[in-house]
Scaffold this motif. Structure first.
Motif, PDB file in Angstrom:
ATOM      1  N   GLY A  19       1.102  -5.098  -0.021  1.00 43.65           N
ATOM      2  CA  GLY A  19       1.507  -4.555  -1.241  1.00 43.65           C
ATOM      3  C   GLY A  19       0.357  -4.197  -2.116  1.00 43.65           C
ATOM      4  O   GLY A  19       0.198  -3.194  -2.884  1.00 43.65           O
ATOM      5  N   CYS A  20      -0.462  -5.204  -2.327  1.00 44.97           N
ATOM      6  CA  CYS A  20      -1.635  -5.153  -3.038  1.00 44.97           C
ATOM      7  C   CYS A  20      -2.539  -3.906  -2.766  1.00 44.97           C
ATOM      8  O   CYS A  20      -3.262  -3.128  -3.358  1.00 44.97           O
ATOM      9  N   SER A  21      -3.074  -4.014  -1.257  1.00 46.83           N
ATOM     10  CA  SER A  21      -3.818  -3.028  -0.941  1.00 46.83           C
ATOM     11  C   SER A  21      -3.009  -1.244  -0.845  1.00 46.83           C
ATOM     12  O   SER A  21      -3.618  -0.323  -1.285  1.00 46.83           O
ATOM     13  N   SER A  22      -1.778  -1.468  -0.760  1.00 44.90           N
ATOM     14  CA  SER A  22      -0.947  -0.094  -0.846  1.00 44.90           C
ATOM     15  C   SER A  22      -1.060   0.308  -2.234  1.00 44.90           C
ATOM     16  O   SER A  22      -1.085   1.514  -2.600  1.00 44.90           O
ATOM     17  N   ALA A  23      -1.062  -0.711  -3.397  1.00 50.09           N
ATOM     18  CA  ALA A  23      -1.028  -0.322  -4.916  1.00 50.09           C
ATOM     19  C   ALA A  23      -2.502   0.362  -5.197  1.00 50.09           C
ATOM     20  O   ALA A  23      -2.476   1.605  -5.651  1.00 50.09           O
ATOM     21  N   ILE A  24      -3.493  -0.176  -4.620  1.00 50.76           N
ATOM     22  CA  ILE A  24      -4.599   0.448  -4.881  1.00 50.76           C
ATOM     23  C   ILE A  24      -4.884   1.977  -4.023  1.00 50.76           C
ATOM     24  O   ILE A  24      -5.427   2.796  -4.764  1.00 50.76           O
ATOM     25  N   LEU A  63     -13.856   2.607 -10.052  1.00 48.96           N
ATOM     26  CA  LEU A  63     -13.624   1.227 -10.474  1.00 48.96           C
ATOM     27  C   LEU A  63     -12.572   1.115 -11.672  1.00 48.96           C
ATOM     28  O   LEU A  63     -11.671   0.276 -11.502  1.00 48.96           O
ATOM     29  N   GLU A  64     -12.543   1.938 -12.687  1.00 46.53           N
ATOM     30  CA  GLU A  64     -11.525   1.977 -13.666  1.00 46.53           C
ATOM     31  C   GLU A  64     -10.472   2.271 -12.814  1.00 46.53           C
ATOM     32  O   GLU A  64      -9.189   1.838 -13.438  1.00 46.53           O
ATOM     33  N   ALA A  65     -10.223   3.384 -12.063  1.00 48.23           N
ATOM     34  CA  ALA A  65      -8.916   3.540 -11.210  1.00 48.23           C
ATOM     35  C   ALA A  65      -8.292   2.170 -10.513  1.00 48.23           C
ATOM     36  O   ALA A  65      -7.351   2.044 -10.681  1.00 48.23           O
ATOM     37  N   ILE A  66      -9.255   1.614  -9.809  1.00 46.56           N
ATOM     38  CA  ILE A  66      -8.610   0.419  -9.133  1.00 46.56           C
ATOM     39  C   ILE A  66      -8.224  -0.666 -10.459  1.00 46.56           C
ATOM     40  O   ILE A  66      -7.153  -1.307  -9.667  1.00 46.56           O
ATOM     41  N   SER A 108      -4.561  -1.199 -10.954  1.00 50.00           N
ATOM     42  CA  SER A 108      -3.534  -1.704 -10.066  1.00 50.00           C
ATOM     43  C   SER A 108      -3.256  -3.094 -10.639  1.00 50.00           C
ATOM     44  O   SER A 108      -2.541  -3.721 -10.085  1.00 50.00           O
ATOM     45  N   GLY A 109      -4.225  -3.692 -11.564  1.00 42.26           N
ATOM     46  CA  GLY A 109      -4.037  -4.854 -12.133  1.00 42.26           C
ATOM     47  C   GLY A 109      -4.826  -6.146 -11.189  1.00 42.26           C
ATOM     48  O   GLY A 109      -4.703  -7.068 -11.502  1.00 42.26           O
TER      49      GLY A 109
END
Length: 73
Positions: free
Chosen positions: A15-20, A56-59, A62-63
């Motif tokens: 889920g974490c990798s999918s969010a990014i 970096l700001e985009a990543i 994701s929190g």
């Protein structure tokens, strides 16, 4: 010209990798060409014409805690 940027990101599950990946995929019209997340290595590899700070700001949206490692091959 496209460059490949490598980031460290705290990812604990798919889920974490999918969010990014989803966040960066939305930027395909702005210069993101490909995204590869590695859970075991806790890395995100992005091929893009955008600069590292923008990515970096985009990543960070994701929190997840993340940092720029450098250019990759």
């Amino acid at each position: 010209m496209s460059k490949v940027h490598l980031f460290k990101a705290e990812m604990t599950c798919e889920g974490c990798s999918s969010a990014i990946t989803r966040i960066l995929d939305r930027m395909k019209d702005k210069g993101v060409e490909s995204v590869e997340c590695s859970l075991p290595e806790q890395t995100v590899r992005v091929k893009s014409t955008l600069d590292a700070d923008t990515l970096l700001e985009a990543i960070k949206k994701s929190g997840k805690a993340c940092s720029y490692v450098g250019k990759s091959s």
